[in-house]
Design a protein around this motif. Structure first.
Motif: not given
Length: 783
Positions: A75-83, A205-213, A258-264
């Motif tokens: 199994x291979x996983x790719x993290x993508x944004x919710x959008x 715990x959710x409040x203490x985490x930094x804001x992330x996408x 070109x901008x790299x905003x893919x997270x990798x």
């Protein structure tokens, strides 16, 4: 103010005690930093695939491919944004020739199921509201404890020393009943429900985490199989890559940002940049959708009103054409099969074009040389390596689908390829590509509406590639090592085999002086139509404009004069100078001429058109006819015809003048007859006049009557002659206003039968004011 500080202190202690009620006392061990609900361990091992290929579209979509070698399941996983989930759901696939695979991801919440709510920790009041219905143990400052169920929390106003203080009141259901107490009277409030404490810890715990996408994992599951190479691909939402140009001498250099905003990080990936204007849509594919059902009332066993049926004609018709007009639709038979019109949805694509030189450059990235290509239209024939061809299995990657073809149609999409690009996440790369073959030349363009005398330095760019070059800003560079900037341009969309002018600076070395337009006209030919009584003159109208061009720039120049298209119906005539090239655009004629340094040139443009001017014979002035005859350049037959028309027009004018004189004479005769008759009638019974005088009256009356008859007879003859002339000239028979009195006694002779007199009986005209020269019986003749 005291209540405010008490609330803050109580909120802090309450959060601590609620979140740590048992482990603070050493009864339960504190929770670990791991989430309460850990993921179940997968039976399938995870595999590693490398990002090998990226295709970015200027419209904001990107295709990412991962490749690698695996053995057995994985199994291979790719993290993508919710959008990006909608794009991943819509377009993603697995390429595994040995085993089947599947794509899956965490299911979104069902809107029918209640959503998990976390306690609100914004204020103490909000937290207590979230605890409604929970079993609590509240301890006062004195040490007294109150146990029960939290019922309500509300705010009340208390007046202390004439000051209004807002305080919170908590209502608890105890064994003895409902009790309301001030919140700031309690030192701590503990919740007994472990589930609520867990949700409170999760909220903290959710409040203490930094804001992330927020991201979601897309899982690609491979089946069991031998060692093999596999590929997965998915579509993601990416920033639009941007375009700019540099013109260095006769070279056109395309720069891609070109901008790299893919997270990798991108490490040696095959990067393809595609430009075009596709039609794109967005749709929510990640939400759980429930079908909308129409509510109905409860069924009833009661019999409804009987339905109505159309009358049948006793037979079924094979098609609608045999049915009579107005036949009810229920009686018409329909064919069981219907042919549906379809569309060729072959979405296979080819790649054609040519390779160009690559120029390296980057900001946070690197590249290994670029290639310039053109993407042809859909429907190109696939090659043997095309994975979308019949019998090829599941399908190929996007880059494998874009196979090379021998030709590329005009208007094809631009594709830039880079074999190896390294770009860290969050970085921007500047990638240069030489566009070849493209023709870039310097010209001086004159447009009078832009400047009355100066010319504009322009780049004449011709796209000789099979690709559509997208619009973008550019800089014109010159000098040693291209350090000097001559100007900036906005390069428009450049289709294949299209030439464009782009201005970048004013040219002070070439001056153009435009002289005013001179208009002339000349009669070319005459045509006479005896049947329609028309004379058509063909007139040629001309417009001339003179331009004086002077080159004192120090170099030989190619000068282009942009002449506006002439107004309709004028047309630009061919240039007499063979070394002047003429091109036509949508709004201009471009005259191209080469001038050496210090040279000058006079260019005259001529616009002309020929028009026919039809005139009726009777409407042309005598002076115009006399002028045409005097020119003597017409053929003999036409000249004789013009002379005949002129003679008829002169005769008609003479006839009209004679008739006008006869009408005046008749009016005078009628007046005299009335006067003499009145004198004779008044004196006939008197003895004042002897017989000789009366005879003289009678004789004069006979003379006047004869002259009147002769006058009317002459007018009748002239009227007939006039009608003949009018018919000969093709004019209307309507009399002019000066001859309108003829209608009273002269009629159209064509309406009078043969044998009848042409002269109507004279009517007694109303005499003018009669003069009584002799009121006492004097001689009526003035004797």
């Amino acid at each position: 103010m005291n209540g405010f500080f008490w609330n803050r202190a109580l909120l802090g202690s309450l959060l601590y005690l609620v979140a740590n009620p048992l482990w603070a006392q050493g009864v339960v061990e504190p929770p670990s930093k791991e989430p309460v609900q850990e993921r179940e361990k997968q039976a399938i091992p995870e595999v590693e695939l490398s990002l090998r290929s990226i295709t970015l579209h200027a419209a904001g979509k990107g295709w990412f491919e991962y490749r690698g070698t695996i053995t057995g399941p994985g199994v291979f996983r790719v993290e993508v944004g919710e959008f990006e989930l909608n794009e991943a759901v819509r377009v993603s696939r697995i390429l595994d020739a040995s085993a089947s695979g599947e794509i899956r991801m965490v299911s979104p919440p069902d809107p029918v199921q209640p959503a998990k709510s976390l306690p609100n920790t914004r204020t103490l009041g909000d937290l207590l509201v979230s605890m409604k219905g929970q079993r609590i143990v509240a301890t006062e400052h004195s040490g007294k404890k109150v146990e029960g169920t939290l019922v309500a929390i509300e705010q009340r106003t208390e007046i202390v020393d004439e000051q209004r203080i807002d305080r919170e009141v908590v209502t608890v259901l105890t064994e003895t009943g409902l009790s309301s107490m001030w919140v700031d009277d309690f030192a701590s409030i503990d919740a007994s429900d472990e589930d609520f404490q867990s949700r409170l810890r999760e909220a903290l715990e959710k409040e203490s985490r930094p804001a992330e996408l927020a991201t979601r994992a897309v899982e690609f599951v491979f089946g069991d199989g031998p060692e093999r190479e596999v590929t997965i691909g998915l579509m993601r939402s990416v920033p639009m890559w941007k375009v700019s140009y540099r013109i260095e001498g006769d070279q056109l250099i395309h720069r891609s940002i070109v901008e790299n905003t893919s997270g990798v990080d991108w490490k040696g990936v095959e990067l393809s940049l595609i430009d075009g204007s596709p039609v794109l849509f967005t749709m929510d594919l990640r939400s759980v959708l429930r079908a909308r059902l129409e509510p109905l009332q409860r069924p009833s066993r009661q019999v409804a009103m009987a339905p109505r049926f159309s009358e049948s004609l006793g037979r079924a018709y094979a098609n609608n054409e045999l049915a009579a007009p107005g036949m009810p639709e229920e009686t018409i038979g329909m064919s069981d099969s219907m042919d549906m019109m379809g569309m060729d949805m072959d979405m296979s694509m080819g790649l054609g074009g040519m390779g160009g030189g690559g120029m390296g450059g980057g900001m946070g990235g690197s590249m290994g040389g670029g290639a310039f290509r053109a993407m042809p239209r859909r429907g190109a024939r696939p090659t043997s390596d095309d994975l979308f061809a019949s019998g090829s299995g599941y399908g190929g990657s996007l880059n494998q689908v874009l196979n090379e073809t021998s030709d590329a149609p005009a208007g094809s999409t631009l594709e830039l390829q880079f074999e190896s690009v390294a770009l860290e996440d969050g970085k921007t790369a500047l990638l240069d590509t030489l566009i070849d073959p493209v023709s870039v030349n310097d010209v001086s363009v004159y447009r009078q509406s832009y400047h009355p005398t100066a010319t504009l330095l322009c780049l004449e760019i011709e796209n000789n590639t099979p690709a559509l070059l997208p619009s973008g800003p550019g800089s014109v560079l010159a000098g040693d090592q291209m350090r000097s900037i001559l100007g900036e341009v906005v390069l428009p969309d450049l289709a294949p085999s299209v030439k464009r002018l782009v201005g970048y600076a004013m040219d002070g070395g070439v001056r153009v002086t435009a002289h005013p337009v001179e208009s002339t006209s000349e009669e070319q030919s005459v045509q006479i139509d005896p049947k329609l009584h028309l004379i058509t003159i063909q007139i040629q109208r001309q417009r001339e404009t003179k331009y004086e061009v002077l080159n004192r720039s120090g170099d030989d120049r190619t000068v282009i004069l942009e002449i506006p298209l002439p107004p309709t119906p004028y047309e630009l005539q061919a240039m007499k100078d063979k070394d002047i090239e003429v091109e036509k655009t949508d709004a201009w004629h471009r005259l191209r001429v080469k001038l050496p340094d210090g040279g000058s040139r006079e260019i005259v443009t001529m616009e002309q058109y020929s028009a026919d001017d039809p005139n009726k014979w009777g409407e042309i002035s005598l002076g115009t006819l006399e002028g045409w005859i005097a020119e003597g350049k017409w053929p003999k037959e036409q000249l004789e015809m013009l002379q005949s028309i002129l003679a008829d027009r002169r005769e008609l004018n003479d006839t009209d003048r004679t008739l006008e004189g006869l009408l005046d004479l008749r009016k005078h005769l009628v007046t005299e007859l009335e006067r003499v008759s009145n004198q004779l009638t008044r004196q006939r019974g008197s003895s004042a006049f002897p017989r000789e005088v009366i005879q003289r009256y009678q004789t004069e009356l006979l003379k006047l009557e004869n002259r009147l008859a002769q006058c009317e007879q002459r007018m009748q003859e002239l009227a007939k002659q006039r009608r003949s002339l009018v018919d000969e000239l093709g004019m209307d028979r309507d009399l002019p206003s000066a001859l309108s009195a003829l209608k009273g006694f002269v009629i159209d002779t064509d309406l009078i039968p043969e044998g009848m007199s042409d002269v109507l009986p004279s009517k007694s005209a109303t005499p003018a004011n009669q003069r009584n020269n002799d009121p006492f019986g004097g001689d009526p003749f003035g004797n």
